[in-house]
Design a protein around this motif. Sequence first.
Motif, mmCIF file in Angstrom:
data_model
loop_
_atom_site.group_PDB
_atom_site.id
_atom_site.type_symbol
_atom_site.label_atom_id
_atom_site.label_comp_id
_atom_site.label_asym_id
_atom_site.label_seq_id
_atom_site.Cartn_x
_atom_site.Cartn_y
_atom_site.Cartn_z
ATOM 1 N N ALA A 131 1.646 2.058 -3.509
ATOM 2 C CA ALA A 131 0.430 2.553 -4.180
ATOM 3 C C ALA A 131 0.218 4.035 -3.870
ATOM 4 C CB ALA A 131 -0.774 1.724 -3.744
ATOM 5 N N GLU A 132 0.388 4.419 -2.620
ATOM 6 C CA GLU A 132 0.221 5.844 -2.297
ATOM 7 C C GLU A 132 1.337 6.676 -2.931
ATOM 8 O OE1 GLU A 132 -0.304 6.954 1.870
ATOM 9 O OE2 GLU A 132 -0.494 9.069 1.299
ATOM 10 N N CYS A 133 2.549 6.154 -2.927
ATOM 11 C CA CYS A 133 3.680 6.885 -3.523
ATOM 12 C C CYS A 133 3.444 7.140 -5.021
ATOM 13 C CB CYS A 133 4.982 6.126 -3.319
ATOM 14 S SG CYS A 133 5.631 6.252 -1.640
ATOM 15 N N ARG A 134 2.784 6.217 -5.679
ATOM 16 C CA ARG A 134 2.500 6.403 -7.115
ATOM 17 C C ARG A 134 1.616 7.616 -7.382
ATOM 18 N NH1 ARG A 134 4.387 2.008 -9.845
ATOM 19 N NH2 ARG A 134 4.163 -0.013 -8.826
ATOM 20 N N THR A 135 0.853 8.034 -6.394
ATOM 21 C CA THR A 135 -0.048 9.183 -6.574
ATOM 22 C C THR A 135 0.666 10.517 -6.361
ATOM 23 O OG1 THR A 135 -0.747 9.390 -4.248
ATOM 24 C CG2 THR A 135 -1.949 7.785 -5.627
ATOM 25 N N LEU A 136 1.931 10.487 -5.927
ATOM 26 C CA LEU A 136 2.579 11.729 -5.479
ATOM 27 C C LEU A 136 3.317 12.481 -6.578
ATOM 28 C CD1 LEU A 136 4.002 10.517 -2.035
ATOM 29 C CD2 LEU A 136 1.887 11.777 -2.469
ATOM 30 N N TYR B 238 3.462 7.706 10.084
ATOM 31 C CA TYR B 238 3.703 8.325 8.780
ATOM 32 C C TYR B 238 5.125 8.036 8.295
ATOM 33 C CZ TYR B 238 -0.383 11.234 9.838
ATOM 34 O OH TYR B 238 -1.659 11.675 10.138
ATOM 35 N N GLU C 28 0.827 -1.217 0.000
ATOM 36 C CA GLU C 28 0.000 0.000 0.000
ATOM 37 C C GLU C 28 0.857 1.261 0.000
ATOM 38 O OE1 GLU C 28 -3.917 -0.692 2.606
ATOM 39 O OE2 GLU C 28 -2.070 -1.480 3.465
ATOM 40 N N LEU C 29 2.025 1.175 0.572
ATOM 41 C CA LEU C 29 2.900 2.359 0.578
ATOM 42 C C LEU C 29 3.274 2.737 -0.856
ATOM 43 C CD1 LEU C 29 4.516 4.551 2.018
ATOM 44 C CD2 LEU C 29 6.420 2.950 2.191
ATOM 45 N N THR D 197 3.433 10.315 3.492
ATOM 46 C CA THR D 197 2.416 9.272 3.284
ATOM 47 C C THR D 197 2.099 8.647 4.638
ATOM 48 O OG1 THR D 197 3.990 7.443 3.058
ATOM 49 C CG2 THR D 197 3.383 8.627 1.023
ATOM 50 N N LYS D 198 1.112 7.790 4.627
ATOM 51 C CA LYS D 198 0.847 6.983 5.811
ATOM 52 C C LYS D 198 1.940 5.920 5.970
ATOM 53 C CE LYS D 198 -3.486 6.360 4.476
ATOM 54 N NZ LYS D 198 -4.842 5.795 4.453
ATOM 55 N N TYR E 34 1.290 2.645 6.975
ATOM 56 C CA TYR E 34 0.770 1.292 6.700
ATOM 57 C C TYR E 34 1.249 0.288 7.744
ATOM 58 C CZ TYR E 34 -0.933 3.763 2.735
ATOM 59 O OH TYR E 34 -1.576 4.696 1.968
#
Length: 169
Positions: free
Chosen positions: A46-51, A71, A43-44, A62-63, A65
């Motif tokens: 996945a969130e990094c891909r949005t940045l 964080y 999931e980390l 990010t969070k 996880y």
Amino acid sequence: MSLKTLKGDITKLDADAIVNAANRTLLGGGGVDGAIHRAAGKELLAECRTLGGCETGQAKITKGYNLPARYVIHTVGPVWHGGAQGEPELLKNAYKNSLAIAREKQLSSIAFPAISTGVYGYPKEEAAEIAVEACLEFLEEYDMEIVLVAFSDGDRNRYEKLIEDRAGK
Ligand code: AR6
């Protein structure tokens, strides 16, 4: 004094935030970056891909996880090219901008690895001086528990000596 040092694996630390020594893609890598992504889980990434990546000296949050830390603050230190290409300022910015995000989020504790001193080749003594300086300057204005995490006894002793020298001034 809320600047402390520890020897060990930063992924095990139960701080509000741990800092990742990432690269500009923010999509993972080796060293501490690889360890953080492995411990945090998919999931980390996945969130990094949005940045949309991160410039050298900047930072993004990010969070955490599956990490004990709530964080992860991802920052990008400079690659060492001999020191005349703005490396000291960029390294200091990596610390300052990470601390600024922690302050904005009203976090009370943050842990840093020795940014740029692995794959990126920054000389350890110079990098440690910048790390300690950036943290102590921040602590003159804001209260936070900051931990500089070393991966060897030598690295930890270097931090301790620098902090003692500063305290004696
Ligand atoms: N906990 C604490 N410190 C660690 C850990 C750990 N688990 N693992 C390594 N270190 P590096 P850089 C220390 O190479 O130089 C990645 O591929 C290590 O001993 O992780 O900023 C990124 O994706 C060293 O002192 O980061 C980038 O491409 C310090 O962490 C590139 O490496 C930093 O070493 C960034 O290179």
